[in-house]
Design an enzyme around this catalytic site. Structure first.
Site, short mmCIF file in Angstrom:
data_model
loop_
_atom_site.label_atom_id
_atom_site.label_comp_id
_atom_site.label_asym_id
_atom_site.label_seq_id
_atom_site.Cartn_x
_atom_site.Cartn_y
_atom_site.Cartn_z
CD GLU A 146 -3.04 -1.13 2.74
OE1 GLU A 146 -2.56 -0.87 3.40
OE2 GLU A 146 -3.76 -1.57 2.80
CG HIS A 165 -9.16 5.36 2.04
ND1 HIS A 165 -9.15 5.59 0.08
CD2 HIS A 165 -8.39 4.56 2.22
CE1 HIS A 165 -8.63 4.22 -0.35
NE2 HIS A 165 -7.96 4.07 1.51
NE ARG A 185 -4.64 5.80 2.80
CZ ARG A 185 -5.28 4.33 3.77
NH1 ARG A 185 -5.51 4.73 5.34
NH2 ARG A 185 -4.85 2.72 3.72
CG HIS A 188 -10.24 5.86 5.72
ND1 HIS A 188 -11.33 4.86 5.39
CD2 HIS A 188 -8.56 5.70 6.17
CE1 HIS A 188 -10.65 4.20 5.10
NE2 HIS A 188 -9.32 4.14 5.56
NE ARG A 220 -5.15 4.85 9.35
CZ ARG A 220 -5.48 3.80 8.99
NH1 ARG A 220 -4.46 3.05 9.14
NH2 ARG A 220 -6.13 4.29 7.89
P1 FAD Z 1 -14.28 -0.13 15.60
O1 FAD Z 1 -13.82 -1.48 14.71
O2 FAD Z 1 -15.08 0.59 15.05
O3 FAD Z 1 -15.02 -0.75 17.22
C1 FAD Z 1 -15.06 0.33 17.86
C2 FAD Z 1 -16.53 0.00 18.38
O4 FAD Z 1 -16.86 0.75 19.44
C3 FAD Z 1 -17.94 -0.79 17.39
O5 FAD Z 1 -18.44 -2.29 18.65
C4 FAD Z 1 -18.49 0.39 18.13
O6 FAD Z 1 -20.58 -0.39 18.78
C5 FAD Z 1 -18.84 0.75 19.59
N1 FAD Z 1 -18.66 1.72 20.34
C6 FAD Z 1 -18.95 3.21 19.92
N2 FAD Z 1 -19.26 3.77 20.52
C7 FAD Z 1 -19.84 3.19 21.61
C8 FAD Z 1 -20.34 3.39 23.16
N3 FAD Z 1 -20.92 5.44 23.17
N4 FAD Z 1 -20.55 2.44 23.13
C9 FAD Z 1 -21.60 1.07 23.25
N5 FAD Z 1 -20.48 0.96 21.76
C10 FAD Z 1 -19.84 1.95 21.67
N6 FAD Z 1 -7.34 -0.03 8.57
C11 FAD Z 1 -6.36 -0.85 8.61
O7 FAD Z 1 -5.46 -0.84 9.73
N7 FAD Z 1 -5.66 -1.57 7.44
C12 FAD Z 1 -7.36 -0.93 6.45
O8 FAD Z 1 -7.10 -2.35 5.73
C13 FAD Z 1 -8.80 -0.57 6.87
N8 FAD Z 1 -8.99 -0.43 6.04
C14 FAD Z 1 -10.10 -0.41 6.59
C15 FAD Z 1 -11.14 0.45 5.35
C16 FAD Z 1 -12.49 0.71 6.27
C17 FAD Z 1 -13.60 1.23 5.26
C18 FAD Z 1 -12.10 2.07 7.21
C19 FAD Z 1 -13.58 2.36 7.64
C20 FAD Z 1 -10.99 1.33 8.13
C21 FAD Z 1 -10.72 1.21 7.40
N9 FAD Z 1 -9.11 0.60 8.75
C22 FAD Z 1 -8.02 0.27 8.50
C23 FAD Z 1 -8.62 1.24 9.78
C24 FAD Z 1 -9.65 0.39 11.01
O9 FAD Z 1 -10.54 -0.31 10.57
C25 FAD Z 1 -9.62 1.56 12.11
O10 FAD Z 1 -9.32 2.05 12.87
C26 FAD Z 1 -9.92 0.10 13.01
O11 FAD Z 1 -11.03 -0.89 12.13
C27 FAD Z 1 -10.55 0.56 14.68
O12 FAD Z 1 -10.96 -0.16 15.80
P2 FAD Z 1 -11.68 -0.16 17.40
O13 FAD Z 1 -11.84 -1.39 17.73
O14 FAD Z 1 -10.71 1.20 17.48
O15 FAD Z 1 -13.10 0.78 16.70
C1 SIN Z 2 -7.56 0.03 1.86
O1 SIN Z 2 -7.67 -0.44 2.02
O2 SIN Z 2 -6.88 1.73 1.22
C2 SIN Z 2 -7.67 0.84 3.47
C3 SIN Z 2 -6.26 0.85 4.38
C4 SIN Z 2 -6.09 2.05 5.86
O3 SIN Z 2 -6.88 2.69 6.06
O4 SIN Z 2 -5.19 1.81 6.56
#
Ligand code: FAD
Ligand code: SIN
Length: 543
Positions: A121, A244, A294, A355, A390
């Protein structure tokens, strides 16, 4: 998890969030204490399950921890904490091994390290992204959720929304400040419950929904940042919102991500209406072309769209061939087909969209915040890894490495005495009569952030945004004081807090750096510090 950790065998830990960060903490902690995991919508809803490209693994023979640290530092434009970057890079191979042991079905390559296929990437010097085709997040989330569902010490509660932390202040007694638990709305029973906890972990994800156009799911309303902020914790670097470069632009879908891994495999960005070599514009902006970090690619697209008056640019992957596209990018290929576009025969329309929230609740490398008893992990936290921008696929890695470290820390903490917590008081409020006020304010906030606090900023627009955000905030606070809470109201209250933090942080940064670009301050200052926001002061600080 290290088996000689001696942790509290009693007491409960409440983890707010069931994404990769929350589940990693839960699974690494559950042999030491009871764990309650809250998810405000369905258990599968969150950014984790939407992640496409993959997760960094420093695994290849041509790779090294130093090379990954260098790429992270370069992308982060002078604001990455090198110690944090090295700590996380060093733990990356064991993080991937842990995920494999949990049953994550990464794409395989018999010749690859650990038998895995690695993709590439933007901003990465080598192939170092472990992935499960183009649906890595779902593969990870399904595997961990399966483990959590079957763990006797993990209590998973969906449709439970944390609304505020319970701190010593709520107990109306003196003594050192501490987090004692959380108030949470049980949506099915329309009741606010009081959850006492030995430790509370914020794992609530990012705040992308503060913008009109975003790749983020509906859960991304910055709840963890807002709750920690209200509880008095420091929040850092909120001006660095990552856009993004390639979100699908289609009337029926303005939030579907087109993974950077497509550009990693050779897809090119082109201008509509122009033929031949002239159409490909990225080489004119950066020698790394489509694989520049990015911030560079998103700004270049924004520049070209404004210059040529375009609604979108093209992402051209035709030369990769149908077989390759279908096998490596099945989710993206199928989504485009469902909207009537065949990537094998036509370029697809893309635009940048909000993003990732690079800033967040300030923590150390064990997830500890400023408030004893309160931890933050994942996108909601600020560890110093991402700096001003990032590096792709570092987020999932950070969730695992810091999630494990946070679990170890909590397990090693001595038990705290039981505290009798005040119940939620609804005696002064009534049911809201005008839901339209909330819907209107949601729309207004997200649109004004998109228009005034986007990829290219000016001081005048930021000042306008701050004024409008503060008006919205006072209206929402009044609403909150008078009416029974609902998820929409709580999310709006959190979004407006995050919006204010983003705008105020952006106003403090009188330079352009990484994801923050100001027309009034186009140069990068020779020395820079994180923007740290604290209730008692607002400052740029080396802290
Ligand atoms: P999340 O996975 O967002 O989980 C948050 C949780 O908190 C959920 O369960 C939600 O319901 C809960 N929650 C929120 N507020 C509350 C509340 N007040 N009370 C109770 N529950 C609550 N990163 C990479 O490294 N590689 C990738 O390929 C990549 N691709 C991506 C593609 C997309 C489309 C997106 C949007 C992001 C991508 N990212 C990627 C970024 C990465 O996915 C996220 O930063 C990461 O998954 C965040 O994980 P998290 O556990 O912190 O939050
Ligand atoms: C992507 O697949 O382009 C998302 C990767 C990331 O947000 O780290």
């Amino acid at each position: 998890m290290n088996s000689d950790i001696k942790g509290p065998s009693h007491g409960r830990v409440v983890i707010i969030g069931a994404g990769l960060a929350g589940l990693t903490v839960a699974l690494n902690l559950a042999s030491h204490c009871r764990v309650t995991v809250l998810a405000k919508r369905g258990l599968d809803e969150g950014a984790t399950a939407w992640a496409q490209g993959g997760i960094v693994g420093v695994l290849g023979q041509d790779d090294s921890v130093e090379s990954h640290v260098k790429d992270t530092l370069d992308a982060g434009a002078g604001l990455v904490d090198e110690h944090t970057a090295r700590f996380i890079a060093q733990a990356s191979s064991s993080a991937i091994e842990w995920l494999v042991a949990q049953g994550v079905p990464f794409s395989e390559d018999p010749q690859g390290p650990l038998g895995l296929h690695l993709t590439r990437e933007g901003g990465h010097a080598v192939r170092r992204i472990a992935h499960a085709a183009d649906a890595t997040g779902k593969a990870i989330h399904d595997a961990l959720m399966d483990k959590a569902r079957n763990h006797p010490h993990i209590d998973l509660r969906e449709r439970w929304m944390a609304l505020d932390l319970i701190t010593t202040r709520h107990l109306k007694r003196s003594g050192p400040a501490r987090c004692h638990g959380v108030y949470a709305l049980d949506m099915d029973h329309r009741r606010v419950e009081t959850l006492e906890a030995q430790a509370v972990v914020l794992a609530t994800g990012g705040a992308g929904k503060v913008y009109r156009y975003t790749t983020n799911p509906d859960t991304a309303t910055g709840d963890g940042v807002a709750m920690a902020w209200r509880a008095g914790c420091r929040i850092a670097n909120m001006e660095f919102i990552q856009f993004h470069p390639t979100c699908l632009y289609h009337p029926q879908d303005r939030s579907f991500l087109i993974s950077e891994a497509l550009r990693g495999e050779g897809a090119r960005l082109c201008l509509p209406g122009i033929d031949g070599d002239e159409a490909r514009f990225m080489p004119r902006h950066d020698p790394r072309a489509e694989l520049a970090p990015r911030d560079v690619v998103a700004r270049a697209i924004d520049f070209e769209m404004k210059k040529h008056g375009l609604d979108h640019v093209w992402l051209d992957a035709r030369h990769l061939g149908r077989d390759f596209l279908e096998s490596h990018f099945p989710t993206i290929y199928a989504r485009c087909r469902s909207l009537g576009m065949d990537m094998a025969t036509q370029p697809i329309p893309v635009v940048p969209a909000a993003h990732y929230t690079c800033g967040g609740v300030v923590t150390d490398l064990q997830g500890r915040t400023d408030l004893p008893g309160l931890y933050a992990v994942g996108e909601t936290a600020h560890t110093g890894l991402h700096g001003a921008n990032r590096l792709a696929s570092n987020s999932l890695l950070e969730c695992v490495v810091l999630g494990q470290a946070c679990a170890s820390r909590i397990a090693s903490e001595p038990a705290t005495p039981h505290a009798s917590l005040p119940p939620w008081d609804e005696s002064q409020v009534e049911d809201a009569d005008e839901q339209v006020v909330i819907a209107h304010n949601w729309d207004e906030l997200r649109l004004l952030m998109w228009n005034y606090v986007g990829i290219v900023r000016t001081t005048r627009r930021l000042e306008r945004a701050l004024h409008r955000v503060q008006l919205l905030k006072s209206e929402i606070d009044e609403y909150y004081a008078n009416f029974r809470v609902t998820r929409d109201l709580l999310e709006l209250r959190n979004l407006v807090d995050c919006a204010e933090l983003i705008v105020r942080s952006a106003l403090l940064r009188e330079e352009s750096r990484g994801l923050h670009y100001s027309r009034d301050f186009p140069h990068t200052l020779p020395v820079s510090f994180p923007t740290v926001m604290a209730k008692s002061m607002v400052r740029r600080s080396p802290a």
